[in-house]
Scaffold this active site. Structure first.
Site, PDB file in Angstrom:
ATOM      1  N   CYS A  54       0.824  -1.210   0.000  1.00 54.62           N
ATOM      2  CA  CYS A  54       0.000   0.000   0.000  1.00 54.62           C
ATOM      3  C   CYS A  54       0.862   1.265   0.000  1.00 54.62           C
ATOM      4  O   CYS A  54       0.396   2.341  -0.346  1.00 54.62           O
ATOM      5  CB  CYS A  54      -0.975  -0.003   1.170  1.00 54.62           C
ATOM      6  SG  CYS A  54      -0.167  -0.243   2.741  1.00 54.62           S
ATOM      7  N   SER A 113      10.341   2.542   5.488  1.00 53.70           N
ATOM      8  CA  SER A 113       8.919   2.410   5.846  1.00 53.70           C
ATOM      9  C   SER A 113       8.386   3.672   6.504  1.00 53.70           C
ATOM     10  O   SER A 113       9.142   4.447   7.096  1.00 53.70           O
ATOM     11  CB  SER A 113       8.729   1.235   6.805  1.00 53.70           C
ATOM     12  OG  SER A 113       9.104   0.048   6.185  1.00 53.70           O
TER      13      SER A 113
END
Lengths: 432, 276
Positions: A56, A118
């Site tokens: 995502c 991340s």
């Protein structure tokens, strides 16, 4: 490293940092689309090996350039392909994202696997996603020696960074901090008894979290019994509010998340429960705002009380600590990048062919020349002829494998063949 | 034998250096969870343990008796048993993070043993103390004390972890030390081993004393029973209604009694246990 600007290793990607979510959605791949894209990329000869990582937060295509580029820039060819594949205008794709080659591409993959790229620094989920992307590409037959090695290296490095640095060791979410604290009182939470006060959204989040952690004994006490029964439909027992004092001594962990405006758990009630527990500790997590548990409960021996502010403060401190671990994590990454390129460099065609020739020459010298010297009855002139014959034989033996490696037009296949030759003839000097 | 290069003293010095190196790696392992540091710690400890055993064996062979008939030898043997107990704990509970706190005990006792034994020659003064009954008595007593030393370290770690959780200071030690219930479990195992060994040692000691002295009585006996009683209480927390913190503090008190018994009582009060 020598493998830089003209490296066959390429990466094009778009992540949450540079690319708006609307464009990321259009560039995302489902597993079927991954297989389809990898097949097309190889069929068109743009890549000889490829892996697509689609989550995502990012869409990335890693590859080893193929033989069908016909002089085109591989990165341009890749973005042009993706534009066609996703039906997104090329200029939109070109204006966002990042493109890397060689060492930079490898470094980026290792950073991704380690959680350094991340949104939540050091998170663990990404390593599973990298593994899944690699599995999918391998299953589609899109990886061979180089990407196989590269992704194995990325997964190993991700694990190494997590075990040797504090990048992922401390939780940065409130539920994560709460669970970590509970696990420092009771190592194994599964057999422990949990008492949840309230049946609202926060209670529901913790109820799910506890079930996911294997908790078998969950009790919910709420003012409206029907709501606690609704929460307990997947396990656990619901009790009316009046049962709170009676249930308290049986609990090991109390999670309070009611919307009450005053304390629902007094020091006196907690004291009675602790007396019944005969020295067994009781962990109170007060997630209510305003607080549900009287703060002086924390002063009681064998009671551990944490309020939501405490958890928030710890989460923030942990976030800062993770940032401090970026340096040590990068040191590990650079070490692993060096190891990868020492293997990759040795795999390149010229060193492989040189090593192959040296190996044959060494065998010839050791086995043939030495034995020939023992045959003293052969005249010197004849011995020289025999020596030349042996040299010519070695050249003949090497001609076919050398041509098969050197003349292969597809760079990926060329490296594959070099890898096979290194393996078959024991030429591995990988520095690992 | 004593003065040769590979005599007990030289081997004990090598052992001491290996314990120091193991301690360094175990601290590094605690700070950074690097598997190679853990492996280095266990490897060095194992090597030191074997060399230490050999040093004790040579010492015992030289005097044809168990190697703890004098204070330095008993301290060296004690250090060896501490490491043995730690090994058992690691193998039984797969919990090695206590290493940096346990190894210093062995270091302390081995170092003290070496200092007390400088240039000294071990001599057996009485044939009575070389018999099997005496040997078993001292061996079990030292095993008991070593296990209880370990329980002391575990009790301290419990108090540290408990304080960290309460004070919300969640540093490196917080994340690397085991959970409170694990520390309680480890502590309990160490106390059970310690109390059992000490009880056996006391019974054997009483029999030996009756045979050789004609009496059971020695002030050391009183202290040993007091120590056993203190530790027995730590095994029944629910009966006492005490939490982990109180039990840990009781355990610390028990260890203070051991230190008192091992030093003051042995050296100045009890003639039978004075190594004189």
């Amino acid at each position: 490293m020598s493998v830089l600007a003209d490296s066959p290793l390429v990466l094009v990607g778009w992540d949450y940092r540079q690319t708006p979510v609307e464009l990321r959605e259009r560039l995302a791949f489902s597993p079927d689309k991954v297989r389809e894209a990898l097949a097309a990329l190889r069929q068109e000869g743009l890549l000889s090996e490829g892996v697509i990582l689609s989550t995502c937060n990012r869409s990335e295509v890693y590859g080893l350039t193929g033989s069908g580029l016909e002089g085109r820039d591989p990165i341009y060819a890749l973005t042009e392909f993706l534009s066609r594949f996703h039906g997104v205008p090329h200029e939109d794709i070109e204006s966002a994202g990042y493109r890397f080659r060689g060492t930079d591409a490898v470094r980026h993959l290792l950073r991704v696997a380690a959680g350094l790229e991340s949104l939540a620094l050091g998170e663990d989920q990404i390593i599973g996603q990298v593994r899944e992307a690699f599995r999918l590409a391998s299953g589609a037959g899109a990886t061979r020696a180089v990407l196989h090695r590269l992704f194995q290296k990325a997964l190993e490095t991700g694990k190494r960074v997590r075990s040797e640095t504090g990048l992922s060791s401390r939780p940065i979410s409130i539920p994560g901090v709460a669970i970590e604290l509970a696990q420092k009182i009771f190592e194994d939470l599964a057999p422990r008894k949990f008492l949840i006060l309230g049946a609202g959204e926060t209670s529901s989040i913790f109820y799910d979290l506890l079930l996911a952690r294997g908790a078998r004994n969950i009790e919910v006490v709420n003012r409206t019994l029907a709501r606690s029964e609704e929460l307990c439909r997947r396990g656990g027992k619901a009790y009316p509010w009046e049962e709170l004092a009676a249930r308290l001594p049986h609990a090991d962990v109390v999670i309070s998340a009611t919307s009450a405006t005053t304390h629902v758990l007094s020091k006196e009630t907690a004291q009675k429960a602790l007396a019944e527990r005969r020295g067994q500790p009781l962990f109170f997590l007060d997630l209510g705002i305003p607080r549900n548990v009287e703060p002086s409960v924390g002063e009681l021996e064998d009671a551990f009380l944490y309020a939501v502010d405490d958890l928030q403060e710890i989460a923030e401190r942990n976030r800062q600590e993770r940032h401090n671990e970026i340096g040590p994590a990068m040191a590990i990454l650079e070490e692993e990048i060096d190891k990868f390129f020492s293997w990759f460099g040795a795999l390149a065609v010229t060193p492989t062919l040189t090593a192959l020739r040296q190996k044959f020459e060494t065998i010839r010298e050791a086995e043939f020349d030495q034995r020939l010297n023992q045959l003293t009855h052969i005249p010197e002139g004849d011995r020289e002829k025999i020596r030349l014959m042996a040299q010519s034989m070695v050249r003949c033996l090497l001609r076919n494998p050398t041509d098969a490696i050197k003349d292969e037009p597809d760079p990926g296949r060329r490296l594959d063949r070099a890898e096979v030759a290194r393996h078959l003839f024991g030429l591995d000097v990988r520095g690992e | 034998m004593m003065n040769s290069m590979w005599g007990p003293t030289s081997l004990s010095i090598i052992t001491l250096l290996l314990y120091i190196a193991a301690e360094g790696f175990s601290i590094a392992h605690l700070r950074r969870n690097k598997p190679s540091y853990g492996k280095a710690t266990y490897g060095l400890l194992l090597l030191a343990f074997v060399i230490h055993w050999f040093a004790l064996y040579l010492g015992a062979k030289a005097v044809r008796a168990v190697p703890y008939h004098d204070l330095p030898a008993s301290m060296s043997f004690f250090a060896w048993v501490v490491i043995l107990s730690y090994g058992i704990l690691v193998l039984r509970h797969r919990e090695g993070t206590t290493g940096p706190f346990v190894i210093p005990i062995a270091l302390l006792f081995l170092g003290a043993s070496l200092m007390a034994n400088q240039g000294g020659q071990m001599v057996i003064k009485s044939p009575k103390i070389s018999g099997p009954l005496f040997a078993t008595h001292v061996t079990t007593a030292l095993i008991g004390y070593a296990a209880l030393s370990l329980s002391f370290v575990l009790a301290q770690l419990y108090l540290i972890q408990n304080k960290q959780i309460r004070s919300r200071k969640l540093g490196v030690l917080f994340s690397r030390l085991p959970a409170l219930d694990v520390l309680s479990r480890l502590h309990r195992t160490a106390v059970i081993i310690g109390v059992s060994a000490l009880t056996v040692a006391s019974v054997l000691g009483l029999i030996w004393a009756k045979i050789n002295w004609g009496t059971f009585w020695d002030i050391k006996v009183l202290f040993t029973f007091l120590i056993i009683a203190i530790y027995l209480f730590t095994l029944f927390p629910r009966w006492l209604g005490w939490g982990g913190k109180k039990i840990a503090m009781l355990s610390v008190t028990g260890f203070m009694a051991i230190l008192f018994s091992y030093t003051i009582v042995n050296l100045f009060i009890s003639h039978g246990h004075s190594f004189r």
